[in-house]
Design an enzyme around this catalytic site. Structure first.
Site, PDB file in Angstrom:
ATOM      1  N   ASP A   1     -11.616  -6.774  -2.563  1.00  0.00           N
ATOM      2  CA  ASP A   1     -12.316  -7.988  -2.602  1.00  0.00           C
ATOM      3  C   ASP A   1     -13.687  -7.797  -1.932  1.00  0.00           C
ATOM      4  O   ASP A   1     -14.099  -6.478  -1.577  1.00  0.00           O
ATOM      5  CB  ASP A   1     -11.426  -9.098  -1.631  1.00  0.00           C
ATOM      6  CG  ASP A   1     -11.169  -8.409  -0.043  1.00  0.00           C
ATOM      7  OD1 ASP A   1     -10.237  -7.845  -0.249  1.00  0.00           O
ATOM      8  OD2 ASP A   1     -12.270  -8.602   0.651  1.00  0.00           O
TER       9      ASP A   1
ATOM     10  N   GLU B   1       0.853  -1.140  -0.019  1.00  0.00           N
ATOM     11  CA  GLU B   1       0.004   0.060   0.055  1.00  0.00           C
ATOM     12  C   GLU B   1       0.939   1.309   0.138  1.00  0.00           C
ATOM     13  O   GLU B   1       0.392   2.157  -0.594  1.00  0.00           O
ATOM     14  CB  GLU B   1      -0.966   0.072   1.382  1.00  0.00           C
ATOM     15  CG  GLU B   1      -2.087  -0.900   1.211  1.00  0.00           C
ATOM     16  CD  GLU B   1      -2.742  -1.165   2.539  1.00  0.00           C
ATOM     17  OE1 GLU B   1      -3.911  -1.665   2.322  1.00  0.00           O
ATOM     18  OE2 GLU B   1      -2.208  -1.134   3.693  1.00  0.00           O
TER      19      GLU B   1
HETATM   20  C1  3QA Z   1      -5.310  -7.806   5.407  1.00  0.00           C
HETATM   21  C2  3QA Z   1      -5.021  -6.530   5.157  1.00  0.00           C
HETATM   22  C3  3QA Z   1      -5.243  -5.739   6.358  1.00  0.00           C
HETATM   23  O1  3QA Z   1      -4.179  -4.686   6.603  1.00  0.00           O
HETATM   24  C4  3QA Z   1      -6.455  -5.194   6.039  1.00  0.00           C
HETATM   25  C5  3QA Z   1      -5.676  -5.643   4.091  1.00  0.00           C
HETATM   26  C6  3QA Z   1      -9.188  -5.882   2.392  1.00  0.00           C
HETATM   27  N1  3QA Z   1      -9.917  -7.014   2.510  1.00  0.00           N
HETATM   28  C7  3QA Z   1     -10.204  -7.250   3.755  1.00  0.00           C
HETATM   29  C8  3QA Z   1     -11.138  -7.989   4.257  1.00  0.00           C
HETATM   30  N2  3QA Z   1     -11.220  -8.034   5.746  1.00  0.00           N
HETATM   31  C9  3QA Z   1     -10.341  -7.105   6.441  1.00  0.00           C
HETATM   32  N3  3QA Z   1      -9.635  -6.350   5.804  1.00  0.00           N
HETATM   33  C10 3QA Z   1      -9.424  -6.252   4.620  1.00  0.00           C
HETATM   34  N4  3QA Z   1      -6.412  -4.765   4.829  1.00  0.00           N
HETATM   35  C11 3QA Z   1      -4.960  -8.916   4.523  1.00  0.00           C
HETATM   36  S1  3QA Z   1      -3.361  -9.553   5.012  1.00  0.00           S
HETATM   37  C12 3QA Z   1      -3.301 -10.729   3.901  1.00  0.00           C
HETATM   38  C13 3QA Z   1      -1.860 -11.389   4.292  1.00  0.00           C
HETATM   39  O2  3QA Z   1      -0.756 -10.865   3.560  1.00  0.00           O
HETATM   40  C14 3QA Z   1      -7.716  -4.398   4.143  1.00  0.00           C
HETATM   41  C15 3QA Z   1      -8.718  -5.396   3.802  1.00  0.00           C
HETATM   42  N5  3QA Z   1     -11.845  -8.812   3.473  1.00  0.00           N
HETATM   43  C16 3QA Z   1       0.242 -11.866   3.337  1.00  0.00           C
HETATM   44  C17 3QA Z   1       1.328 -10.928   2.879  1.00  0.00           C
HETATM   45  O3  3QA Z   1       1.178 -10.288   1.383  1.00  0.00           O
END
Ligand code: 3QA
Length: 230
Positions: free
Chosen positions: A195, A11
């Site tokens: 998403d 980000e």
């Molecule tokens: C979670 C990130 C966290 O900082 C919140 C993305 C996008 N879609 C979401 C959802 N529910 C909750 N939050 C979000 N951000 C993902 S981390 C994945 C693991 O990364 C917003 C968000 N459905 C692994 C390394 O790349």
């Protein structure tokens, strides 16, 4: 000093590309970037995921680096049916959907001596709306709910929608809202949808994280042109 906060490296990177970094400071197991954009002083960082990390980083930006406002850029899961992947949303207010003291008769999200909803800055939101209008970009406005959970279930998402009237969900806004309310610092929350927060959200997230992060970052940079440091 304007604080620009993200949760994830993906980000922050597209924001860093557009500013002139003048100094990098390692502090509290994190990396803070001092930078200039059109003569304005910025402090930038990504906090790592979640409410504790984002609250810590927001606090450091305010207390150690003197940030006079905090602007967040990143991605979010859609709650409002209107929102499609890549769409931009700004928060009117943020809250914490995972706070539950309801057994004591409190509303969901409420902590005694604190509150459920943390207001975002109206002036910064109006700058965002002007930029959206000028560029012909659709910009949704509404409540953004946060919790230390990646939401990937329609049932859970519908509960958050019904309980908090949220339009989008993520994992930091409620915490940064609480910190900025505590210190009386204006707060702006911008997210691009990555998403649908339903079953399969993890796959969409991995696919669209980079692209949606760029959408949010580009919009933030446009906004910065119309924001002053104080
Ligand atoms: C979670 C990130 C966290 O900082 C919140 C993305 C996008 N879609 C979401 C959802 N529910 C909750 N939050 C979000 N951000 C993902 S981390 C994945 C693991 O990364 C917003 C968000 N459905 C692994 C390394 O790349």
């Amino acid at each position: 000093m304007i604080g620009i906060l993200c949760a994830m490296r993906e980000e922050l990177e597209p924001v860093l590309e557009k500013v002139e970094v003048t100094e990098i400071i390692e502090y509290a197991r994190n990396r803070f970037y001092k930078a200039k954009f059109q003569n304005k002083n910025l402090i930038l960082a990504y906090s790592k995921i979640g409410k504790v990390n984002s609250a810590t980083t927001a606090t450091i930006m305010i207390e150690k680096f003197g940030a006079k406002k905090i602007l967040f850029s990143g991605v979010a899961g859609a709650v409002d049916a209107d929102l499609k992947i890549g769409d931009l949303v700004i928060a009117t207010k943020t809250c914490q959907h995972d706070v539950d003291l309801t057994v004591f008769g409190y509303d969901p999200g409420f902590i005694p001596e604190s509150k459920v909803y943390f207001e975002c800055d109206e002036n910064l939101n109006s700058v965002a709306k002007k930029v959206a209008e000028r560029l012909g970009i659709k910009l949704k406005e509404g409540i953004i709910a946060s919790g230390d959970q990646f939401i990937h279930s329609k049932e859970k998402k519908d509960w958050i929608k019904k309980t908090f009237n949220a339009v989008a969900i993520e994992m930091e806004g409620g915490a940064v809202g609480c910190v900025t309310w505590t210190f009386d610092v204006p707060f702006f929350m911008l997210r691009a949808i990555s998403d649908t927060a339903e079953e399969g959200a993890g796959v969409d997230f991995d696919k669209f994280l980079e692209e949606s992060s760029k959408v949010s970052a580009q919009f933030l940079i446009e906004m910065l042109k119309g924001i002053d440091e104080e």
